[in-house]
Design an enzyme around this catalytic site. Structure first.
Site, PDB file in Angstrom:
ATOM      1  N   ASP A   1      83.631  42.717  24.456  1.00 43.17           N
ATOM      2  CA  ASP A   1      84.749  43.592  25.234  1.00 43.17           C
ATOM      3  C   ASP A   1      85.307  42.930  26.398  1.00 43.17           C
ATOM      4  O   ASP A   1      86.363  43.314  26.914  1.00 43.17           O
ATOM      5  CB  ASP A   1      83.671  44.930  26.080  1.00 43.17           C
ATOM      6  CG  ASP A   1      83.428  45.867  24.946  1.00 43.17           C
ATOM      7  OD1 ASP A   1      83.658  45.870  23.706  1.00 43.17           O
ATOM      8  OD2 ASP A   1      82.781  46.747  25.708  1.00 43.17           O
TER       9      ASP A   1
ATOM     10  N   CYS B   1      86.979  51.473  12.184  1.00 42.73           N
ATOM     11  CA  CYS B   1      87.773  51.545  13.547  1.00 42.73           C
ATOM     12  C   CYS B   1      88.487  50.237  13.433  1.00 42.73           C
ATOM     13  O   CYS B   1      88.378  49.299  12.866  1.00 42.73           O
ATOM     14  CB  CYS B   1      86.810  51.614  14.719  1.00 42.73           C
ATOM     15  SG  CYS B   1      85.871  50.315  15.298  1.00 42.73           S
TER      16      CYS B   1
ATOM     17  N   ARG C   1      91.465  55.344  27.517  1.00 47.95           N
ATOM     18  CA  ARG C   1      89.958  55.712  27.186  1.00 47.95           C
ATOM     19  C   ARG C   1      88.989  55.264  27.927  1.00 47.95           C
ATOM     20  O   ARG C   1      87.817  55.959  28.161  1.00 47.95           O
ATOM     21  CB  ARG C   1      89.886  55.092  25.489  1.00 47.95           C
ATOM     22  CG  ARG C   1      90.517  55.995  24.538  1.00 47.95           C
ATOM     23  CD  ARG C   1      90.118  55.508  23.299  1.00 47.95           C
ATOM     24  NE  ARG C   1      88.538  55.646  23.180  1.00 47.95           N
ATOM     25  CZ  ARG C   1      87.900  54.798  22.550  1.00 47.95           C
ATOM     26  NH1 ARG C   1      88.416  54.123  21.641  1.00 47.95           N
ATOM     27  NH2 ARG C   1      86.638  54.898  22.470  1.00 47.95           N
TER      28      ARG C   1
ATOM     29  N   ILE D   1      80.343  39.435  16.994  1.00 48.82           N
ATOM     30  CA  ILE D   1      79.867  41.070  17.159  1.00 48.82           C
ATOM     31  C   ILE D   1      80.664  41.950  16.199  1.00 48.82           C
ATOM     32  O   ILE D   1      80.003  42.580  15.384  1.00 48.82           O
ATOM     33  CB  ILE D   1      79.998  41.477  18.569  1.00 48.82           C
ATOM     34  CG1 ILE D   1      79.303  40.780  19.440  1.00 48.82           C
ATOM     35  CG2 ILE D   1      79.325  42.902  18.371  1.00 48.82           C
ATOM     36  CD1 ILE D   1      77.604  40.483  19.583  1.00 48.82           C
TER      37      ILE D   1
ATOM     38  N   ARG E   1      81.732  49.296  11.646  1.00 53.92           N
ATOM     39  CA  ARG E   1      80.850  49.855  12.476  1.00 53.92           C
ATOM     40  C   ARG E   1      80.101  50.843  12.133  1.00 53.92           C
ATOM     41  O   ARG E   1      80.231  52.045  12.595  1.00 53.92           O
ATOM     42  CB  ARG E   1      81.746  50.090  13.965  1.00 53.92           C
ATOM     43  CG  ARG E   1      82.195  48.989  14.802  1.00 53.92           C
ATOM     44  CD  ARG E   1      83.124  49.288  15.915  1.00 53.92           C
ATOM     45  NE  ARG E   1      82.089  49.746  16.739  1.00 53.92           N
ATOM     46  CZ  ARG E   1      82.696  49.948  17.970  1.00 53.92           C
ATOM     47  NH1 ARG E   1      84.031  50.203  18.626  1.00 53.92           N
ATOM     48  NH2 ARG E   1      81.814  50.193  18.916  1.00 53.92           N
ATOM     49  N   PRO E   2      79.190  50.681  11.079  1.00 54.12           N
ATOM     50  CA  PRO E   2      78.335  51.687  10.734  1.00 54.12           C
ATOM     51  C   PRO E   2      77.271  52.206  11.766  1.00 54.12           C
ATOM     52  O   PRO E   2      77.143  51.559  12.734  1.00 54.12           O
ATOM     53  CB  PRO E   2      77.605  50.978   9.578  1.00 54.12           C
ATOM     54  CG  PRO E   2      77.514  49.599   9.688  1.00 54.12           C
ATOM     55  CD  PRO E   2      78.853  49.300  10.638  1.00 54.12           C
TER      56      PRO E   2
ATOM     57  N   ARG F   1      83.910  57.053  19.194  1.00 56.72           N
ATOM     58  CA  ARG F   1      82.700  56.693  18.217  1.00 56.72           C
ATOM     59  C   ARG F   1      81.301  57.194  18.921  1.00 56.72           C
ATOM     60  O   ARG F   1      80.252  57.567  18.430  1.00 56.72           O
ATOM     61  CB  ARG F   1      82.671  55.296  17.711  1.00 56.72           C
ATOM     62  CG  ARG F   1      83.602  54.803  16.829  1.00 56.72           C
ATOM     63  CD  ARG F   1      83.482  53.522  16.819  1.00 56.72           C
ATOM     64  NE  ARG F   1      82.222  53.020  16.413  1.00 56.72           N
ATOM     65  CZ  ARG F   1      81.722  53.349  15.115  1.00 56.72           C
ATOM     66  NH1 ARG F   1      82.413  53.527  14.066  1.00 56.72           N
ATOM     67  NH2 ARG F   1      80.403  53.076  15.098  1.00 56.72           N
TER      68      ARG F   1
ATOM     69  N   LYS G   1      82.121  53.230  32.058  1.00 58.90           N
ATOM     70  CA  LYS G   1      82.238  54.075  31.023  1.00 58.90           C
ATOM     71  C   LYS G   1      80.989  53.970  29.834  1.00 58.90           C
ATOM     72  O   LYS G   1      80.399  54.991  29.616  1.00 58.90           O
ATOM     73  CB  LYS G   1      83.475  53.967  30.112  1.00 58.90           C
ATOM     74  CG  LYS G   1      83.498  54.576  28.693  1.00 58.90           C
ATOM     75  CD  LYS G   1      84.720  54.149  27.653  1.00 58.90           C
ATOM     76  CE  LYS G   1      84.689  52.824  26.823  1.00 58.90           C
ATOM     77  NZ  LYS G   1      83.877  52.818  25.882  1.00 58.90           N
ATOM     78  N   ASN G   2      80.618  52.814  29.636  1.00 59.97           N
ATOM     79  CA  ASN G   2      79.620  52.640  28.586  1.00 59.97           C
ATOM     80  C   ASN G   2      78.045  53.011  29.100  1.00 59.97           C
ATOM     81  O   ASN G   2      77.135  53.123  28.398  1.00 59.97           O
ATOM     82  CB  ASN G   2      79.420  51.469  27.727  1.00 59.97           C
ATOM     83  CG  ASN G   2      80.676  51.045  26.911  1.00 59.97           C
ATOM     84  OD1 ASN G   2      81.133  51.980  26.711  1.00 59.97           O
ATOM     85  ND2 ASN G   2      80.741  49.768  26.681  1.00 59.97           N
TER      86      ASN G   2
ATOM     87  N   ASP H   1      73.959  52.890  10.456  1.00 56.84           N
ATOM     88  CA  ASP H   1      72.914  53.037   9.575  1.00 56.84           C
ATOM     89  C   ASP H   1      71.631  52.862  10.247  1.00 56.84           C
ATOM     90  O   ASP H   1      70.482  53.470  10.166  1.00 56.84           O
ATOM     91  CB  ASP H   1      72.902  51.954   8.586  1.00 56.84           C
ATOM     92  CG  ASP H   1      73.263  50.700   8.863  1.00 56.84           C
ATOM     93  OD1 ASP H   1      74.128  50.334   9.995  1.00 56.84           O
ATOM     94  OD2 ASP H   1      73.037  49.558   8.150  1.00 56.84           O
TER      95      ASP H   1
END
Ligand code: UD1
Length: 443
Positions: free
Chosen positions: A331, A143, A423, A353, A148-149, A119, A48-49, A151
């Site tokens: 994960d 979330c 998801r 993380i 989890r910005p 996201r 997925k990622n 920036d």
């Protein structure tokens, strides 16, 4: 979950063809009868990622990009909707393959309604800006697993000459042409690295990115971009150098196997496996996970693209902390924790993380686990007998951990809010049933 702790709505994607597997309905649950031993073979899907940035990369060319080995998961369908909304034509997914052509743009906006459900939609920011000169992408917000910005994505694009404003909950970026720049990430970000690497492929001049994320998904994206004509050196290391091109071309690319799905089935087999073959994977992407399991006493034979796993008589407790690749993946933290509930001794799990990634602990306690949380560390005492219960999934990997706990528990576990699981995992009930588990999807 998005919107600072608010529950995410369930988006039910429109059916594109009959072969894309189960769609989650809002009330879907998984009912698991624990205690069955697993054996047989399970096939791993595309990552997925890796699929999500590959789909975003399709925006960098007006030509056709054909992607193979896309996993049949909801996030992929959501990303295809984002691309369609931007004006791309999409064929598929069919049998895990899709063709995307972004000849011209109908819009330069990724709206809140889509971004709040996923996201990773923010991955369209770099490609859209680089090729179209304008991008308006909803800020994802917090979330379930932390704030989890984005920036660093924004700071990097600004370094490349973009005019970036944040207004009305959107990040709006403009640049007639991005220019190459040097940018050092203050800390590692996976999608941040991917966003800037994609943007740099069409910038004028050379971009040097340092302290980059080294995840295999970053490397896979670089392979696709190179096939599209980009010039990229160093992906997989900390410094990536991109020579910008005037344009990119179409390509065909097969997405790498999902190392987190692989790891999840490794843990299932370590808990209740009597000889499981995990096939179609890339063992070299799972060194930290395999070494974690071996420390727990699990016997694993590593083949070229397979693992053979057998649960030991007794699992052993040990400490672990998550870290950027090649460290132990965040994960896989929730799945590791289930393993430790069955291991002899006390183990400390440190989450480095994300700041709020112990949402699964409350549910594991209800099943009989002994876990104490202190800030970003959790102490697990095992082994504890788990008993089936009704539990609630809170995010993608937490859902997987509850399914694993259900497999190891006595009696019936019902995991609610399975849409989180859908998801990012191809239907787990189907894959686990092939291994002999008793798991069904109920309403
Ligand atoms: C990606 C993965 C996700 C995985 C995570 C960490 C995808 C689609 N998702 O998410 O499954 O859990 O990597 O391996 O690939 N951060 C900032 N500012 C930024 C960017 C990140 O503060 O601009 C922080 C985050 O809040 C987090 C840390 O950096 O604490 C790492 O996040 P990051 O690597 O960016 O995660 P994602 O790319 O969103």
């Amino acid at each position: 979950m998005h919107g600072r702790g608010a529950a995410a709505g369930c988006i039910i994607a429109r059916r594109r063809d009959g072969a894309e597997g189960a769609r989650s309905r809002p009330m879907d649950k998984l009912r698991i009868e624990g205690g069955r031993r697993l054996s047989g073979r399970v096939e791993i899907a595309g990552a997925k990622n890796a699929a999500l940035p590959a789909l975003a990369a399709c925006l960098l060319t007006g030509e056709e990009v054909r992607l193979l080995n896309l996993p049949r998961v909801r996030d992929v369908r959501t990303m295809l909707r984002v691309l369609e909304q931007l004006g791309a034509s999409v064929m598929g997914p069919e049998g895990g393959h899709a063709t995307v052509q972004a000849e011209r743009f109908a819009s330069s906006e990724a709206p809140y309604d889509l971004v709040k459900t996923m996201r990773a939609s923010v991955l369209v920011l770099g490609p859209l800006l680089a090729r179209h000169g304008h991008a308006r992408v909803s800020l994802p917000g917090g979330c379930a697993i932390g704030e989890r910005p984005i920036d660093l994505h924004i700071e990097g694009l600004a370094q490349m000459g973009a005019d970036v404003r944040i207004e009305h909950g959107y990040v709006e970026a403009r640049a007639s042409r991005l220019r190459g720049a040097s940018y050092a990430f203050p800390f590692k970000t996976v999608t941040g690295t991917e966003n800037l690497m994609m943007a740099a492929t069409l910038a004028a001049g050379t971009t040097r990115l340092s302290n980059c994320a080294r995840e295999p998904e970053v490397v896979d994206l670089a392979v696709l971009l190179s096939a599209m004509g980009a010039s990229i050196r160093g992906a997989g290391g900390e410094e990536i150098v991109v020579e910008g091109r005037e344009s990119l071309r179409g390509a065909r690319h097969s997405v790498i196997p999902d190392r987190i799905e692989t790891g999840t089935y490794l843990v299932a087999s370590a808990l209740v496996g009597d000889g499981v073959e995990i096939a179609g994977c890339r063992p070299e992407h799972l060194e930290a996970v395999v070494s974690d399991l071996r420390r727990a006493g699990v016997s694993i034979d590593v083949g070229t693209d397979t693992f053979h796993v057998r649960a030991p008589q007794e699992l052993l407790a040990h400490d672990l902390e998550t870290a950027p690749y090649p460290g132990f993946p965040t994960d896989m933290q929730a799945q590791h924790m289930v393993l430790m509930t069955q291991a002899l001794g006390e183990s400390v799990v440190a989450e480095r993380i994300f700041e709020r990634r112990f949402m699964h602990v409350g549910e594991l306690l209800r099943m009989g686990a002994d876990i104490r949380i202190d800030g970003r560390t959790a102490t697990v005492v095992g082994p504890r007998r788990l008993t089936g219960a009704q539990v609630m999934a809170t995010d993608l990997r937490a859902s997987a951990c509850l399914v694993l706990a259900g497999l190891a528990a006595e009696g019936v576990t019902v995991v609610d809010r399975v849409y989180h699981l859908d998801r990012g995992y191809e239907p787990m009930e189907a894959k686990l049933r092939l291994l002999g588990a008793s798991v069904e999807r109920v309403r």
